[in-house]
Design an enzyme around this catalytic site. Structure first.
Site, PDB file in Angstrom:
ATOM      1  CG  HIS A  57      29.803  20.117 -12.122  1.00  0.00           C
ATOM      2  ND1 HIS A  57      28.700  20.929 -12.105  1.00  0.00           N
ATOM      3  CD2 HIS A  57      30.543  20.481 -11.047  1.00  0.00           C
ATOM      4  CE1 HIS A  57      28.760  21.736 -11.059  1.00  0.00           C
ATOM      5  NE2 HIS A  57      29.870  21.486 -10.396  1.00  0.00           N
ATOM      6  N   GLY A  58      30.458  18.116 -16.474  1.00  0.00           N
ATOM      7  CA  GLY A  58      31.143  17.129 -17.314  1.00  0.00           C
ATOM      8  C   GLY A  58      31.511  15.889 -16.507  1.00  0.00           C
ATOM      9  N   GLY A  59      32.653  15.289 -16.843  1.00  0.00           N
ATOM     10  CA  GLY A  59      33.080  14.050 -16.175  1.00  0.00           C
ATOM     11  C   GLY A  59      33.240  14.218 -14.683  1.00  0.00           C
ATOM     12  CD  GLU A  76       6.021  14.165   3.231  1.00  0.00           C
ATOM     13  OE1 GLU A  76       5.077  14.968   3.334  1.00  0.00           O
ATOM     14  OE2 GLU A  76       7.039  14.215   3.930  1.00  0.00           O
ATOM     15  CB  ALA A  79      -0.933   0.007   1.216  1.00  0.00           C
ATOM     16  N   GLY A  80       1.119   1.794  -1.197  1.00  0.00           N
ATOM     17  CA  GLY A  80       1.938   3.005  -1.321  1.00  0.00           C
ATOM     18  C   GLY A  80       1.066   4.164  -1.728  1.00  0.00           C
ATOM     19  CB  SER A 119       5.198  13.374 -10.284  1.00  0.00           C
ATOM     20  OG  SER A 119       6.305  14.020  -9.720  1.00  0.00           O
TER      21      SER A 119
END
Ligand SMILES: Cc1cc2nc3c(=O)[nH]c(=O)nc-3n(C[C@H](O)[C@H](O)[C@H](O)COP(=O)(O)OP(=O)(O)OC[C@H]3O[C@@H](n4cnc5c(N)ncnc54)[C@H](O)[C@@H]3O)c2cc1C
Lengths: 254, 400
Positions: B340-342, B365, B130-131, B368
Site C-alpha cells: 500500500h506504500g505511504g 495464549e 507470571a506470564g 511463539s
C-alpha cells in the site's frame, strides 16, 4: 396457519451467467445453485406471518434435484419443510408449465396463504404469482410492501408506480413480495445445524398428476441491452434547477 | 483424505461470512478509533448462537464442531480482530473451563447467560510477575471455613471489565505438597467485594477488546467456587489452552486473509509507471507468497481442529498451528502495508489497523518462543532430552 413460500434455486448471481439452447435458458449445468436472493424476502415475510399467527412455513420449489441444497437456507431460517418438484421433463419449462406444477404441489400440500417473490432474479418473467392465483382460484395481491393479518382478513400495502395502495383480501390468497421490503433474518447456528434433519420431499410432475404437454411460450430471440449512455451534464447558466426538476418529472421521481 | 468442508460447515461459514461483511466490517474502523466495546455486535452474535457453537446441546450449546468454531473466528477476524478475540476469549477461555470442569450447580448458574452471549466470563492466568511462567503465580487463595479468601492481581485479562462481564476464573496457589505449589482454579463473580478492575489498558491494537488488570483484595468466595479438582487447576488449564491456541491460529489466518484481500484489490487499482502495481512481478511474487503461506496456515489450523473433533488432544499440532499462523499473519500485514506504500501507513487504510492488530497473535495464549519449546519437547521426549523453559538445569517441574 400454513404459509407456502415459493422459492427458486438459481445459478449463483455473483458469477456471470450464460444462455444456452434454442429456448435461451440460463446454463444450470456445472454451476452452483443458490437460493434466489429475492426469495429471502418472501421467506422472511412468510416466517413473520406464521410466527404472528402460530403456524408453519413450507417451501415449494421446482428445479434439479442437486439444487435441494439451496432449499436448506430457507429451512435454516425457520421453514418446517421443503417440497422439491424435480423432473428431467421440466428442464427449460416455460412460465405456465412451472405455475401448473407449483400449483399442483401447493394444492396437494394445502395452504392458507402462498407467498412468492414478484419475479425471479434469473428469469424475470414476473407472471408466476398471477398464474398461480388463476390455477388455484384464489385472489392475488402483488408487489406487497407489508402484510398484516387479522382473523382471516389480510391487509396488504402494495407498491405502485404512483405510491402505495392498501388492499384487503380474504384467505386463502397469494401475495407477491417486493425485494427489499423487509430484512431477511440470518439463520441461527442452531437453525443451520437443524436444517439437515428437516424433510425435503422430492416429487415428479407425474406424481402430482401433471401431464407435461410442452411449452406454450417461446423465447424467439435475446439481444443484449445497449450499454448505458454517458449521461447529461447540466452546466448552471441560471436554469439548471429548472432543468433538473424537469428531468426528475419525466422519470417520475417527482 | 478429503479437504472439503461438510455442507453444514460450509453453511456455518457462509453465515459467519455474511455477518462479518454486513454487520462487523462496516463498524470496525469506528470501533478501532473510539475503543468502545462493541456491545451491539456481541448481542447479535449471542442471538445467532455464536457463543454456544462448539459446546454440546446437553449443556445448552449449539452442538457444532471445533472446526466450525474456527471457521467462524476466521471470518470475524477478517472483518475485525477485536470482535473475533472477544468471542474467542469468551468461548475458549471463559466458557470452556466451566463446561469441561464445572459442577452441575456451576454450569446451571453461569452457562445459560454465557452461552447466549448475554454475559461474558474471563480467564485470569497471567500476572505482572507470571506470564510465560504461569506456574509462578503469586495470587493466593486461603481456605477459611467454607470460603476462600483471595489476594493478588492479574494482568492483561480479556473481557473482565465490560458492562456485561459476569466474572472471572482465576488461578491461585491454594497449598503446597512436598515443596510443590498446588494451583487451583476459582470462580469469582463480578461485584464480589474486594474484586476490582483497573481502567482499560491503552493498547497497540485490539482497541475494541476489553483488557484490564484485575485486583483481588481479601476477596471472599464460597469454597464451592473451585472449578474442577482442588490442586489440579494447573493441569486443567494446560489442556484448555491447547484448544485456545488453535482458535488463535484461526483468528490469525483471518487477519492474514484480510491483508491479502486488501493487497490484491489495492495493487490491481494503484497505477505507477503507467500500469497497475499488480502487473509488476515484484508485487505478484509477494501476493503469491502471502496466498501460499495463508493456505498452509489454514491447513494446519484445520488439522489441529479436526484432531480436537475426533476427541484427541492436539498437543504439538495446536502449537504448530498457532506458531505458524501467527507468524504468517504478521508477515502478511507487513507486506500488505508495503504494497500500500505511504497510504498503508495512514490510519484510513484498513491494512494499518491489521498491522497493529496482528502482532498480539504471536504473544497471547503462549508466545511463539513457548510454542517452539512445546513442539521441541514433544519431538525430543523419545530421546530422553528434557525441554524445560528454565533450561537443562531446571528441576523437572512441568511449568508450561
Ligand atoms: C491483549 C492481551 C490480552 C490478553 N488476555 C489474557 C487473558 O484473557 N487471560 C490471561 O491469563 N492472559 C492474557 N494475556 C496475557 C498473555 O497470555 C501473556 O502476555 C503471554 O502469555 C506472555 O506473557 P508475558 O506478557 O508475561 O511475557 P513474558 O513471559 O515476560 O515474556 C517476555 C518474552 O520472553 C520470552 N520468554 C519467556 N520465557 C522464556 C523461555 N523460557 N525461553 C525463551 N523465551 C522466553 C517470551 O516468549 C517473550 O518473548 C493477554 C495479553 C494481551 C497483550
Amino acid at each position: 396457519m400454513k404459509v407456502i413460500v415459493c422459492v427458486k434455486q438459481i445459478p449463483d448471481p455473483s458469477v456471470p451467467g450464460e444462455l444456452v439452447g434454442p429456448a435461451h435458458t440460463l446454463q444450470r449445468e456445472g454451476v452452483t445453485l443458490v437460493l434466489d436472493p429475492g426469495d429471502e424476502f418472501g421467506v422472511e415475510a412468510g416466517l413473520a406471518l406464521a410466527e404472528s399467527q402460530g403456524g408453519e412455513v413450507v417451501l415449494v420449489s421446482m428445479g434439479p434435484e442437486r439444487g435441494a441444497d439451496a432449499l436448506r437456507k430457507g429451512l435454516a431460517m425457520g421453514a418446517a419443510k421443503g417440497i422439491l418438484v424435480s423432473d428431467p421433463g421440466l428442464a427449460g419449462a416455460d412460465a405456465l408449465t412451472t405455475a401448473t406444477v407449483l400449483a399442483a404441489a401447493i394444492r396437494r400440500e394445502g395452504f392458507d396463504c402462498v407467498i412468492t417473490a414478484t419475479e425471479s432474479t434469473d428469469g424475470y418473467s414476473g407472471v408466476i404469482p398471477q398464474m398461480l392465483a388463476a390455477l388455484l382460484e384464489v385472489p392475488a395481491v402483488t408487489f406487497a410492501k407489508s402484510i398484516s393479518l387479522q382473523d382471516s382478513t389480510m391487509r396488504v400495502k402494495r407498491q405502485t408506480e404512483s405510491g402505495t395502495e392498501d388492499a384487503v383480501v380474504n384467505l386463502p390468497c397469494i401475495v407477491s413480495v417486493t425485494a427489499g421490503v423487509n430484512e431477511p433474518r440470518y439463520p441461527t447456528l442452531k437453525g443451520i445445524l437443524g436444517a439437515k434433519s428437516k424433510p425435503i420431499e422430492t416429487c415428479t410432475a407425474e406424481s402430482l398428476g401433471v401431464a407435461l404437454t410442452g411449452s406454450t411460450q417461446q423465447v424467439a430471440d435475446v439481444t443484449p441491452i445497449a450499454a448505458r449512455g454517458a449521461g447529461e451534464i447540466i452546466t448552471d447558466d441560471g436554469s439548471a434547477a429548472a432543468k433538473i426538476v424537469e428531468f426528475l418529472t419525466t422519470v417520475k421521481v417527482l | 483424505m478429503n479437504f472439503d468442508l461438510t455442507s453444514t460447515q460450509e453453511d456455518l461459514r457462509g453465515l459467519a461470512r455474511s455477518f462479518a461483511d454486513e454487520v462487523v466490517a462496516p463498524k470496525a474502523a469506528d470501533y478501532d478509533v473510539s475503543g468502545d466495546f462493541p456491545y451491539d455486535i456481541v448481542a447479535k452474535m449471542g442471538d445467532l448462537g455464536f457463543f454456544g457453537l462448539p459446546f454440546p446441546e446437553e449443556v445448552g450449546g449449539v452442538g457444532g464442531d471445533f472446526l466450525s468454531y474456527c471457521l467462524v473466528l476466521e471470518e470475524l477476524a477478517r472483518a475485525d480482530a477485536s470482535v473475533a478475540i472477544t468471542l474467542e476469549a469468551a468461548v475458549s477461555l471463559g466458557i470452556t473451563p466451566i463446561v469441561r470442569f464445572g459442577s452441575e450447580e456451576q454450569r446451571a448458574k453461569w452457562l445459560p447467560d454465557l452461552l447466549a452471549g448475554k454475559r461474558l466470563w474471563a480467564f485470569g492466568l497471567t500476572e505482572p510477575g507470571a506470564g510465560s511462567d504461569a506456574y509462578g503465580t503469586a495470587t493466593r487463595a486461603r481456605h477459611e471455613g467454607d470460603e476462600w479468601v483471595i489476594n493478588g492481581r492479574k494482568a492483561f485479562i480479556t473481557n473482565a471489565g465490560t458492562d456485561i462481564s459476569a466474572g472471572v476464573t482465576i488461578t491461585a496457589v491454594t497449598g503446597e505438597t512436598g515443596g510443590k505449589r498446588e494451583i487451583s482454579t476459582i470462580a469469582i463473580e463480578r461485584g464480589t467485594p474486594g474484586y476490582s478492575q483497573a481502567p482499560k489498558y491503552r493498547k497497540l491494537g485490539w482497541h475494541a477488546s476489553d483488557t484490564r488488570e484485575l485486583i483481588f483484595d481479601d476477596v471472599h468466595v464460597p469454597y464451592s467456587n473451585v472449578i474442577g479438582v482442588e490442586g489440579k487447576g494447573y493441569k486443567q488449564f494446560l489442556g484448555t489452552l491447547e484448544g485456545g491456541r488453535v482458535a488463535i491460529a484461526a483468528l490469525a489466518v483471518g487477519v492474514a486473509q484480510a491483508c491479502l484481500d486488501e493487497s490484491v484489490a489495492y495493487s490491481a487499482n494503484r497505477t505507477q509507471f503507467g500500469h497497475p502495481i499488480a502487473s509488476y512481478q515484484t508485487t505478484q511474487m509477494k501476493l503469491a507468497d502471502m496466498a501460499t503461506q495463508i493456505e498452509l496456515a489454514r491447513l494446519m489450523t484445520w488439522k489441529a481442529a479436526s484432531i480436537i473433533d475426533v476427541g484427541r488432544q492436539p498437543g504439538k499440532y495446536a502449537s504448530m498451528a498457532k506458531l505458524h499462523a501467527s507468524e504468517v499473519a504478521t508477515a502478511c500485514a507487513n507486506q500488505a502495508v508495503q504494497i500500500h506504500g505511504g497510504f498503508g501507513f495512514m490510519e484510513e487504510a484498513p491494512v494499518a489497523r491489521y498491522y497493529r492488530d496482528v502482532k498480539i497473535n504471536e504473544i497471547g495464549e503462549g508466545t511463539s518462543e513457548i510454542q517452539r519449546l512445546l513442539i521441541a519437547r514433544e519431538i525430543l521426549a523419545p530421546r530422553g532430552i528434557r525441554v524445560e523453559p528454565n533450561g537443562p538445569q531446571g528441576n523437572g517441574e512441568k511449568r508450561t
